[in-house]
Scaffold this motif. Structure first.
Motif, PDB file in Angstrom:
ATOM      1  N   LYS A   1      -5.373   5.272  -0.753  1.00 56.88           N
ATOM      2  CA  LYS A   1      -4.976   3.993  -1.359  1.00 56.88           C
ATOM      3  C   LYS A   1      -5.439   2.815  -0.505  1.00 56.88           C
ATOM      4  O   LYS A   1      -5.902   1.799  -1.033  1.00 56.88           O
TER       5      LYS A   1
ATOM      6  N   ILE B   1       0.839  -1.199   0.000  1.00 57.46           N
ATOM      7  CA  ILE B   1       0.000   0.000   0.000  1.00 57.46           C
ATOM      8  C   ILE B   1       0.873   1.248   0.000  1.00 57.46           C
ATOM      9  O   ILE B   1       0.619   2.193  -0.733  1.00 57.46           O
TER      10      ILE B   1
ATOM     11  N   SER C   1      -8.282  -0.022  -1.680  1.00 56.16           N
ATOM     12  CA  SER C   1      -7.952  -1.444  -1.810  1.00 56.16           C
ATOM     13  C   SER C   1      -8.592  -2.304  -0.725  1.00 56.16           C
ATOM     14  O   SER C   1      -8.382  -3.511  -0.695  1.00 56.16           O
TER      15      SER C   1
END
Length: 143
Positions: free
Chosen positions: A81, A8, A85
């Motif tokens: 992010k 990440i 995800s």
């Protein structure tokens, strides 16, 4: 979990986005509460509980007691992010997800996450070192 976090972080570095969306007034308030000129004082507070007790016994302090501060735009990119995800945030929607900062220090990132848009369902900071916990409570009262 460590590998996922590294991925990440790498994604955030490689694919920069607009970053943390915080209302200008909230961002100014966070910067007033946590002026860059006082970062060394916040680091000293962490050393009081997390560093010196070990050094005084000639022991190596645990690395997890190291205090540092993220730039808010980079932090925002990481949040974006991570949310994008995560199965808990379909489409980046954080309204049903909770933000938990373990080792939240003086609470700067917790307040930034609380002021972020899209909003989180709940934002929580947990700090082990009493001096930083006290500082975070003081800053929260001032916010």
């Amino acid at each position: 979990k460590k590998q996922t976090a590294s991925i990440i972080v790498l994604m955030a570095v490689l694919q920069r986005t607009a970053g943390l969306a915080i209302a200008t007034g909230a961002l100014q308030k966070i910067n007033q509460l946590y002026p860059a000129s006082e970062e060394s004082q916040r680091i000293a507070a962490a050393r009081k509980d997390g560093y010196w007790p070990y050094v005084s016994k000639k022991e190596e302090p645990p690395a997890e007691y190291t205090y540092g501060e993220f730039p808010l735009p980079f932090f925002g990119e990481l949040l974006d992010k991570a949310a994008a995800s995560s199965a808990a945030c379909p489409g980046g929607d954080r309204s049903a997800a909770e933000f938990l900062d373990l080792g939240s220090g003086a609470g700067r990132l917790v307040l930034a996450a609380a002021a972020a848009t899209p909003p989180w369902k709940r934002v929580t900071g947990v700090e082990f070192l009493s001096s930083l916990h006290t500082l975070a409570e003081e800053k929260l009262a001032q916010a």
